[in-house]
Structure formats: C-alpha cells, structure tokens
Enzyme design. Structure first.
Site, PDB file in Angstrom:
ATOM      1  N   ARG A 162      -2.070 -21.204  30.018  1.00 35.31           N
ATOM      2  CA  ARG A 162      -1.547 -20.975  28.674  1.00 35.31           C
ATOM      3  C   ARG A 162      -2.478 -20.062  27.877  1.00 35.31           C
ATOM      4  O   ARG A 162      -2.448 -20.047  26.644  1.00 35.31           O
ATOM      5  CB  ARG A 162      -1.352 -22.315  27.960  1.00 35.31           C
ATOM      6  CG  ARG A 162      -0.216 -23.137  28.567  1.00 35.31           C
ATOM      7  CD  ARG A 162      -0.149 -24.539  28.004  1.00 35.31           C
ATOM      8  NE  ARG A 162      -1.301 -25.343  28.431  1.00 35.31           N
ATOM      9  CZ  ARG A 162      -1.446 -26.647  28.155  1.00 35.31           C
ATOM     10  NH1 ARG A 162      -0.515 -27.275  27.457  1.00 35.31           N
ATOM     11  NH2 ARG A 162      -2.505 -27.306  28.569  1.00 35.31           N
ATOM     12  N   ARG A 163      -3.281 -19.309  28.615  1.00 39.42           N
ATOM     13  CA  ARG A 163      -4.248 -18.397  27.989  1.00 39.42           C
ATOM     14  C   ARG A 163      -3.980 -16.944  28.369  1.00 39.42           C
ATOM     15  O   ARG A 163      -4.891 -16.115  28.345  1.00 39.42           O
ATOM     16  CB  ARG A 163      -5.667 -18.791  28.400  1.00 39.42           C
ATOM     17  CG  ARG A 163      -6.022 -20.233  28.047  1.00 39.42           C
ATOM     18  CD  ARG A 163      -7.396 -20.607  28.549  1.00 39.42           C
ATOM     19  NE  ARG A 163      -7.733 -21.996  28.242  1.00 39.42           N
ATOM     20  CZ  ARG A 163      -8.876 -22.584  28.551  1.00 39.42           C
ATOM     21  NH1 ARG A 163      -9.808 -21.891  29.204  1.00 39.42           N
ATOM     22  NH2 ARG A 163      -9.097 -23.847  28.230  1.00 39.42           N
ATOM     23  N   CYS A 219       0.570  -3.151  13.862  1.00 37.47           N
ATOM     24  CA  CYS A 219       1.628  -3.972  13.248  1.00 37.47           C
ATOM     25  C   CYS A 219       1.999  -5.096  14.218  1.00 37.47           C
ATOM     26  O   CYS A 219       1.978  -6.261  13.865  1.00 37.47           O
ATOM     27  CB  CYS A 219       2.848  -3.117  12.920  1.00 37.47           C
ATOM     28  SG  CYS A 219       2.513  -1.837  11.693  1.00 37.47           S
ATOM     29  N   ARG A 261       0.798  -1.220   0.000  1.00 33.85           N
ATOM     30  CA  ARG A 261       0.000   0.000   0.000  1.00 33.85           C
ATOM     31  C   ARG A 261       0.833   1.273   0.000  1.00 33.85           C
ATOM     32  O   ARG A 261       0.362   2.336  -0.395  1.00 33.85           O
ATOM     33  CB  ARG A 261      -0.930   0.021   1.224  1.00 33.85           C
ATOM     34  CG  ARG A 261      -0.176   0.119   2.535  1.00 33.85           C
ATOM     35  CD  ARG A 261      -1.063   0.345   3.743  1.00 33.85           C
ATOM     36  NE  ARG A 261      -0.268   0.440   4.945  1.00 33.85           N
ATOM     37  CZ  ARG A 261       0.343   1.554   5.353  1.00 33.85           C
ATOM     38  NH1 ARG A 261       0.219   2.662   4.659  1.00 33.85           N
ATOM     39  NH2 ARG A 261       1.064   1.553   6.455  1.00 33.85           N
ATOM     40  N   ARG A 264       2.698  -8.595  12.384  1.00 32.08           N
ATOM     41  CA  ARG A 264       2.202  -8.913  11.041  1.00 32.08           C
ATOM     42  C   ARG A 264       3.052  -8.252   9.971  1.00 32.08           C
ATOM     43  O   ARG A 264       3.167  -8.750   8.839  1.00 32.08           O
ATOM     44  CB  ARG A 264       0.746  -8.468  10.877  1.00 32.08           C
ATOM     45  CG  ARG A 264       0.565  -6.957  10.898  1.00 32.08           C
ATOM     46  CD  ARG A 264      -0.834  -6.518  10.477  1.00 32.08           C
ATOM     47  NE  ARG A 264      -0.935  -5.071  10.539  1.00 32.08           N
ATOM     48  CZ  ARG A 264      -0.571  -4.255   9.559  1.00 32.08           C
ATOM     49  NH1 ARG A 264      -0.085  -4.736   8.439  1.00 32.08           N
ATOM     50  NH2 ARG A 264      -0.697  -2.944   9.698  1.00 32.08           N
ATOM     51  N   SER A 265       3.643  -7.084  10.302  1.00 31.62           N
ATOM     52  CA  SER A 265       4.443  -6.348   9.326  1.00 31.62           C
ATOM     53  C   SER A 265       5.499  -5.552  10.075  1.00 31.62           C
ATOM     54  O   SER A 265       5.171  -4.669  10.860  1.00 31.62           O
ATOM     55  CB  SER A 265       3.546  -5.408   8.503  1.00 31.62           C
ATOM     56  OG  SER A 265       4.316  -4.680   7.574  1.00 31.62           O
ATOM     57  N   ASN A 266       6.762  -5.878   9.838  1.00 30.04           N
ATOM     58  CA  ASN A 266       7.854  -5.262  10.600  1.00 30.04           C
ATOM     59  C   ASN A 266       8.887  -4.696   9.643  1.00 30.04           C
ATOM     60  O   ASN A 266       9.436  -5.419   8.806  1.00 30.04           O
ATOM     61  CB  ASN A 266       8.498  -6.319  11.503  1.00 30.04           C
ATOM     62  CG  ASN A 266       9.628  -5.746  12.330  1.00 30.04           C
ATOM     63  OD1 ASN A 266       9.702  -4.546  12.552  1.00 30.04           O
ATOM     64  ND2 ASN A 266      10.525  -6.601  12.772  1.00 30.04           N
ATOM     65  N   ASP A 267       9.126  -3.394   9.755  1.00 32.60           N
ATOM     66  CA  ASP A 267      10.178  -2.768   8.958  1.00 32.60           C
ATOM     67  C   ASP A 267      11.514  -3.104   9.602  1.00 32.60           C
ATOM     68  O   ASP A 267      11.978  -2.423  10.506  1.00 32.60           O
ATOM     69  CB  ASP A 267       9.955  -1.260   8.901  1.00 32.60           C
ATOM     70  CG  ASP A 267      10.894  -0.587   7.911  1.00 32.60           C
ATOM     71  OD1 ASP A 267      11.993  -1.111   7.692  1.00 32.60           O
ATOM     72  OD2 ASP A 267      10.515   0.454   7.365  1.00 32.60           O
TER      73      ASP A 267
END
Length: 234
Positions: free
Chosen positions: A172-173, A192, A21, A214-217
C-alpha cells in the site's frame, strides 16, 4: 460524461466564489471526486474538442523528465510555452536557465527526485547503508560541534513504483508525487496534479490509480490536465 456534467452543475450550484493568483475569480468546491472504469472506455468528454495529441505529448514529456518547453513542442505539446517564456514571475526568477527553461517541474520530480541525507560522522553504519543504497557523499561539515556528511542521489519514483508493482503488488506504499516543497521556487509552475497512488489487486490482476489534484480547472481543462489559468475549480 454524465458524472462530469453533474459535477460541473454541482460546483456551479454549491461552490463559492474565491479570488486567486490569476486575477480570475473561481467557483470553488474542494474535495470532489470522479471514478472511472477504464474497461468501459477512456473518460473523454464529448461536449467540446479535446487537445488529445497535446495531452499525450505532455505526458510523454513528463515520463521522460522533460523540463524544457522546446522538448514539449517537439512532442506536439505547446501548452508550456507561456509558462516558460511569458510568465513575468518566472522570467525574473534567478533559477530560470534561459529561453524555454521550466525548472524542476513534474517530470524532473517523477524521474529525478533530489534526495539528501545528513548523517553524523559518528554513525558510520548509517553512512555505509546510505552508500549501499546509491547515495554519494557530496559534503562534510560541522554544526553545533557535531561533524556530519551530506549524501545525495536522484530517485526515479516511476521506476520504484513499477518495480514494487511487479515484486510486491500487495503493498500500500506504491505512490509518487511532484510536490517537492524545497524546489517549488525553482519551478515555472508548481504541480496541479501532484499525488498518485497505485492499488494493484493480485487476485483479480487489476490495478487502480488514485490521483489527487490540488487545483483543477474543471470547466476548461478537465479531463486532460494542462497548465492554464483557473476559471472554475473542483
């Protein structure tokens, strides 16, 4: 530092070019992982200067549930200014509430996740249970011949995690997240880093944290997560 530089080299060598995008193509390699032992020190890189104070201010803002760029600036973090006031898509969004507004971003979801229950009037036990859990009835309606009520409460995910760590550390929750599908269109920028799971070890009295991004520069922003355009992704 060594594993970070190795990951950067790995992404450049094995990643694939992709459009996104922002209009800036990325070299993308999904599923990469880094592990750090904080007893050995904070995982800050040394190849460039870090905006450490800004990152701390941003995290404080998230934990306070801040959704306004002016409040982030007061904490020494200016990275949200552009998202709040220069993002053409957000400026045209009817959910935007004036200058500096960021909508239902990270901290809002962390501290005030909007929770709704739709319960049939024919199930008073479930309605009573929901009310005992702090829900409040906000509407009553009918659909396909069935009457139901809608109940609401804001959930403090951070508080829930802390309470569970103290009361049930073997669970574990113990997790929270910011990816609220119903409100993505109400955010200046979708999260992100979006899923966080705590792993307490009652035997060693240690705690680990798994973070999904989810999205890492990787080249520009790692390891201090701040919103920006993406030039290299992992």
């Amino acid at each position: 530092m060594k594993q970070y530089l190795e990951l950067v080299a790995h992404v450049i060598k094995n990643g694939t070019l992709q459009s996104n995008r922002t209009g800036v193509r990325t070299i993308s390699f999904p599923g990469a992982m880094l592990r750090f032992d904080l007893q050995e020190g904070f995982p800050a890189i040394t190849t460039r200067r870090l905006a450490f104070k800004s990152a701390i201010g941003e995290m404080v803002g998230f934990l306070r549930g801040v959704n306004n760029a002016a409040e982030f600036r007061a904490l020494g973090c200016k990275v949200w200014d552009q998202n709040a006031n220069e993002n053409a898509q957000w400026l045209a969004n009817p959910f935007r509430q004036g200058e500096d507004d960021l909508g239902e971003i990270y901290g809002v979801q962390w501290r005030q996740w909007p929770a709704y229950k739709r319960i049939a009037l024919s199930n008073p036990a479930a309605i009573e249970l929901a009310i005992s859990q702090g829900y409040q009835q906000i509407a009553q309606a009918e659909e396909s011949g069935e009457s139901f009520v809608v109940l609401y409460k804001a959930i403090d995910q951070i508080r829930q995690c802390l309470d569970t760590i103290i009361k049930d550390p073997g669970s574990r929750r113990i997790l929270f997240h910011g990816w609220n599908c119903a409100q993505l269109d109400e955010m200046a920028l979708p999260p992100c880093h979006l899923l966080y799971q705590f792993h307490p070890n009652p035997e060693t009295r240690e705690i680990s944290l798994t973070l999904y991004i989810r999205s890492n520069d990787l080249g520009l922003l790692y390891p201090l997560q701040e919103p920006a355009q993406y030039a290299m992704a992992a």
